[in-house]
Design a protein around this motif. Structure first.
Motif, short mmCIF file in Angstrom:
data_model
loop_
_atom_site.label_atom_id
_atom_site.label_comp_id
_atom_site.label_asym_id
_atom_site.label_seq_id
_atom_site.Cartn_x
_atom_site.Cartn_y
_atom_site.Cartn_z
N LYS A 1 -19.51 -5.95 -3.69
CA LYS A 1 -20.63 -4.77 -3.89
C LYS A 1 -20.50 -3.52 -3.18
CE LYS A 1 -25.39 -4.26 -2.42
NZ LYS A 1 -26.61 -4.62 -1.51
N TYR A 2 -19.60 -3.52 -2.35
CA TYR A 2 -18.72 -2.32 -1.55
C TYR A 2 -17.22 -2.41 -1.77
CZ TYR A 2 -23.51 -1.77 0.26
OH TYR A 2 -24.91 -1.72 0.08
N PRO A 3 -16.57 -2.14 -2.69
CA PRO A 3 -15.20 -2.27 -2.82
C PRO A 3 -14.40 -1.70 -1.66
CG PRO A 3 -15.85 -1.34 -4.92
CD PRO A 3 -17.21 -1.25 -3.75
N GLU A 4 -13.37 -2.60 -1.38
CA GLU A 4 -12.57 -2.13 -0.01
C GLU A 4 -11.01 -1.88 -0.62
OE1 GLU A 4 -13.65 -2.38 3.10
OE2 GLU A 4 -15.69 -3.02 2.83
N LEU A 5 -10.67 -0.94 0.14
CA LEU A 5 -9.10 -0.79 -0.06
C LEU A 5 -8.33 -1.21 1.32
CD1 LEU A 5 -9.22 3.01 -1.14
CD2 LEU A 5 -9.00 0.81 -2.55
N VAL A 6 -7.35 -2.19 0.92
CA VAL A 6 -6.64 -2.71 1.80
C VAL A 6 -5.10 -2.59 1.64
CG1 VAL A 6 -6.20 -5.13 3.15
CG2 VAL A 6 -8.48 -4.62 2.16
N MET B 1 -2.58 -17.09 4.08
CA MET B 1 -3.91 -16.63 3.48
C MET B 1 -3.58 -15.86 2.14
SD MET B 1 -5.15 -14.38 7.00
CE MET B 1 -6.64 -14.54 6.81
N ASN B 2 -4.49 -15.90 1.22
CA ASN B 2 -4.01 -15.20 -0.03
C ASN B 2 -5.62 -14.39 -0.36
OD1 ASN B 2 -6.05 -17.63 -0.51
ND2 ASN B 2 -4.85 -17.87 -2.62
N ILE B 3 -5.27 -13.47 -1.22
CA ILE B 3 -6.59 -12.76 -1.71
C ILE B 3 -6.19 -12.10 -3.11
CG2 ILE B 3 -5.88 -10.46 -0.74
CD1 ILE B 3 -8.83 -10.38 0.22
N LYS B 4 -7.21 -11.83 -3.88
CA LYS B 4 -6.87 -11.17 -5.37
C LYS B 4 -7.57 -9.88 -5.24
CE LYS B 4 -7.25 -15.65 -8.08
NZ LYS B 4 -7.88 -16.23 -9.06
N GLY B 5 -6.85 -9.04 -6.22
CA GLY B 5 -7.28 -7.64 -6.19
C GLY B 5 -6.52 -6.72 -7.26
N LYS B 6 -7.01 -5.39 -7.37
CA LYS B 6 -6.25 -4.62 -8.30
C LYS B 6 -5.44 -3.41 -7.64
CE LYS B 6 -9.23 -2.34 -10.74
NZ LYS B 6 -9.97 -1.36 -11.56
N ILE B 7 -4.09 -3.43 -7.97
CA ILE B 7 -3.35 -2.47 -7.12
C ILE B 7 -3.88 -0.89 -7.44
CG2 ILE B 7 -1.07 -1.80 -6.96
CD1 ILE B 7 0.01 -4.01 -8.19
N LYS B 8 -3.99 -0.26 -6.16
CA LYS B 8 -4.33 0.96 -6.33
C LYS B 8 -3.33 1.91 -6.41
CE LYS B 8 -7.67 4.22 -5.28
NZ LYS B 8 -8.68 4.43 -6.63
N SER B 9 -2.36 1.72 -5.25
CA SER B 9 -1.05 2.18 -5.58
C SER B 9 0.10 1.42 -4.82
CB SER B 9 -1.14 3.56 -4.47
OG SER B 9 -1.51 3.17 -3.05
N VAL B 10 1.22 2.15 -5.15
CA VAL B 10 2.54 1.37 -4.45
C VAL B 10 3.54 2.39 -3.97
CG1 VAL B 10 4.66 -0.01 -4.89
CG2 VAL B 10 2.27 -0.33 -6.16
N GLY B 11 3.72 2.19 -2.54
CA GLY B 11 4.68 3.18 -1.84
C GLY B 11 6.40 2.79 -2.15
N ASN B 12 7.07 3.76 -1.69
CA ASN B 12 8.36 3.63 -1.83
C ASN B 12 8.88 2.91 -0.63
OD1 ASN B 12 8.86 5.25 -4.05
ND2 ASN B 12 8.50 6.91 -2.82
N ARG C 1 7.81 -1.45 2.82
CA ARG C 1 7.34 -0.91 1.48
C ARG C 1 5.76 -1.43 1.60
NH1 ARG C 1 9.35 -1.85 -4.58
NH2 ARG C 1 8.04 -0.25 -5.42
N THR C 2 4.86 -0.59 1.57
CA THR C 2 3.44 -0.83 1.35
C THR C 2 2.84 -0.57 -0.02
OG1 THR C 2 2.83 1.45 2.06
CG2 THR C 2 3.22 0.16 3.91
N PHE C 3 1.79 -1.14 -0.19
CA PHE C 3 0.96 -1.01 -1.40
C PHE C 3 -0.45 -1.42 -0.86
CE2 PHE C 3 2.22 -5.87 -1.51
CZ PHE C 3 0.94 -6.39 -2.01
N VAL C 4 -1.56 -0.83 -1.66
CA VAL C 4 -2.86 -0.86 -1.39
C VAL C 4 -3.55 -1.67 -2.65
CG1 VAL C 4 -4.96 0.49 -1.22
CG2 VAL C 4 -2.87 1.22 -0.40
N LEU C 5 -4.22 -2.63 -2.22
CA LEU C 5 -5.19 -3.53 -3.21
C LEU C 5 -6.77 -3.12 -3.02
CD1 LEU C 5 -4.35 -7.24 -3.10
CD2 LEU C 5 -3.80 -5.50 -4.89
N GLU C 6 -7.13 -2.85 -4.28
CA GLU C 6 -8.74 -2.71 -4.33
C GLU C 6 -9.35 -4.14 -4.36
OE1 GLU C 6 -12.04 -0.23 -6.88
OE2 GLU C 6 -9.96 0.45 -7.17
N LEU C 7 -10.21 -4.50 -3.57
CA LEU C 7 -10.93 -5.76 -3.61
C LEU C 7 -12.26 -5.37 -4.12
CD1 LEU C 7 -9.85 -6.92 0.16
CD2 LEU C 7 -8.84 -7.28 -2.06
N GLU C 8 -12.81 -6.21 -4.95
CA GLU C 8 -13.93 -6.15 -5.70
C GLU C 8 -14.96 -6.74 -4.86
OE1 GLU C 8 -14.49 -5.01 -8.62
OE2 GLU C 8 -12.39 -4.32 -8.81
#
Length: 112
Positions: free
Chosen positions: A32-37, A1-12, A23-30
């Motif tokens: 109508k209602y942006p999602e944080l994954v 699976m693949n998806i595009k988004g903008k990095i919201k945060s990156v963990g240690n 290590r985790t990071f959060v993507l903001e998906l564009e």
């Protein structure tokens, strides 16, 4: 699976055991209602996010993982590839300014 988004945060990177790190990071998906994954990088893949930082647009390829523990199901999105350009690559490189009264030629004149 693949998806595009903008990095919201990156963990240690967290060392869970001698052979397991995460290590985790959060993507903001564009949309109508942006999602944080939240996505997860495991072991050697924890280094994949290093060239990127918050605000960078990236594409991630991942596997959906699920397991049961004590009657409860846990899911994770394990990333195995990240592609995109960092903000640093898109921004022009700042040029050093020549001090007033000093020309480019005079900077190159060395006494030896």
């Amino acid at each position: 699976m693949n998806i595009k988004g903008k990095i919201k945060s990156v963990g240690n990177t967290e060392q869970k055991s001698a052979k397991f790190s995460v290590r985790t990071f959060v993507l903001e998906l564009e949309g109508k209602y942006p999602e944080l994954v939240e996505f997860q990088l495991v072991n050697d893949n924890t280094l994949l996010i290093n060239p990127f930082s918050a605000g960078d647009e990236i594409e991630v390829e991942f596997n959906l993982k699920g397991r049961e523990y004590n009657g409860r199901v846990y899911n994770s999105l394990q990333v195995w590839k990240i592609s995109g350009e960092t903000k640093l690559k898109n921004e022009p490189t700042p040029q050093a300014e020549t001090p007033q009264g000093e020309s480019e030629e005079s900077k190159d004149d060395l006494p030896f």
